[in-house]
Design a protein around this motif. Structure first.
Motif, short mmCIF file in Angstrom:
data_model
loop_
_atom_site.label_atom_id
_atom_site.label_comp_id
_atom_site.label_asym_id
_atom_site.label_seq_id
_atom_site.Cartn_x
_atom_site.Cartn_y
_atom_site.Cartn_z
N ASP A 1 0.83 -1.20 0.00
CA ASP A 1 0.00 0.00 0.00
C ASP A 1 0.86 1.25 0.00
O ASP A 1 0.59 2.21 -0.74
CB ASP A 1 -0.93 0.02 1.22
CG ASP A 1 -2.07 -0.98 1.09
OD1 ASP A 1 -2.32 -1.47 -0.03
OD2 ASP A 1 -2.72 -1.28 2.11
N GLU A 2 1.90 1.25 0.84
CA GLU A 2 2.80 2.40 0.90
C GLU A 2 3.57 2.58 -0.40
O GLU A 2 3.84 3.71 -0.82
CB GLU A 2 3.78 2.25 2.08
CG GLU A 2 3.14 2.43 3.43
CD GLU A 2 2.69 3.85 3.70
OE1 GLU A 2 3.41 4.81 3.33
OE2 GLU A 2 1.62 4.02 4.30
N ALA B 1 3.72 5.89 -2.63
CA ALA B 1 5.00 6.51 -2.98
C ALA B 1 5.15 6.65 -4.49
O ALA B 1 5.69 7.64 -4.97
CB ALA B 1 6.15 5.70 -2.39
N MET B 2 4.67 5.65 -5.23
CA MET B 2 4.76 5.73 -6.70
C MET B 2 3.90 6.87 -7.22
O MET B 2 4.33 7.63 -8.10
CB MET B 2 4.30 4.41 -7.33
CG MET B 2 5.30 3.31 -7.25
SD MET B 2 4.61 1.85 -8.07
CE MET B 2 5.68 0.58 -7.45
N LYS B 3 2.70 7.00 -6.68
CA LYS B 3 1.81 8.08 -7.13
C LYS B 3 2.39 9.44 -6.79
O LYS B 3 2.24 10.40 -7.55
CB LYS B 3 0.43 7.92 -6.48
CG LYS B 3 -0.36 6.75 -7.04
CD LYS B 3 -1.68 6.58 -6.34
CE LYS B 3 -2.42 5.35 -6.83
NZ LYS B 3 -3.65 5.10 -6.08
N THR C 1 10.88 9.03 -4.59
CA THR C 1 11.88 8.01 -4.91
C THR C 1 12.58 7.46 -3.66
O THR C 1 12.90 6.28 -3.61
CB THR C 1 12.93 8.55 -5.88
OG1 THR C 1 13.55 9.71 -5.32
CG2 THR C 1 12.31 8.90 -7.22
N VAL C 2 12.81 8.30 -2.66
CA VAL C 2 13.50 7.85 -1.45
C VAL C 2 12.63 6.84 -0.71
O VAL C 2 13.10 5.77 -0.31
CB VAL C 2 13.86 9.05 -0.53
CG1 VAL C 2 14.42 8.57 0.79
CG2 VAL C 2 14.84 9.97 -1.24
N ALA C 3 11.37 7.17 -0.52
CA ALA C 3 10.45 6.26 0.16
C ALA C 3 10.29 4.97 -0.64
O ALA C 3 10.28 3.87 -0.07
CB ALA C 3 9.10 6.92 0.38
#
Length: 148
Positions: free
Chosen positions: A9-10, A14-16, A20-22
């Protein structure tokens, strides 16, 4: 919800957000989970195993950041510390040093430990009791301070 599902889910979030770090930190967690599941006999990880896995990832990144800072490479240390923050969201809340010290003092009183010879006994019990709530380095430092 399992850790794997939370990570997925995270990762979507993060992709949306194009974070990039996450995303890099979450992919590292997912990779470690998959490796641990394939090496485990049953394939399933307990919550204790998941916590140990996350603590290992945090420690790796903190160690890397410390090395980068020693070499005056803040540009490399910052992403490592940012990943630590992402990974720590999945760990239980960490206790303060005062709280850890109070628990270790109680353990020392219960076991009647005195001197550095009893450090292994105290460390073993403290590590079990504080699993996921404090890192080993903090526990070790406080035990040494209290047993001297």
């Amino acid at each position: 919800m399992s850790l794997g599902a939370k990570i997925m889910d995270e990762m979507k979030t993060a992709m949306k957000a194009k974070d990039t770090v996450a995303l890099e930190a979450l992919r590292a967690i997912k990779s470690e989970i998959l490796l641990a599941q394939t090496s485990a006999a049953g394939g399933d990880l307990t919550s204790e195993d998941e916590i140990k896995l996350l603590q290992k990832l945090v420690k790796q990144r903190k160690d890397s950041a410390a090395i980068f800072n020693e070499q005056n490479r803040a540009d490399l240390a910052e992403p490592e510390l940012a990943q630590v923050a992402v990974i720590e969201k999945f760990l239980p809340a960490q206790l303060s040093e005062a709280e850890v010290e109070a628990i270790i003092t109680k353990i020392i009183a219960e076991t009647g430990a005195t001197g550095m010879a009893a450090m292994g006994q105290v460390m073993g019990q403290a590590s079990k009791e504080l699993a996921g709530q404090a890192d080993g380095k903090t526990i070790s430092t406080i035990v040494k301070k209290l047993l001297v």
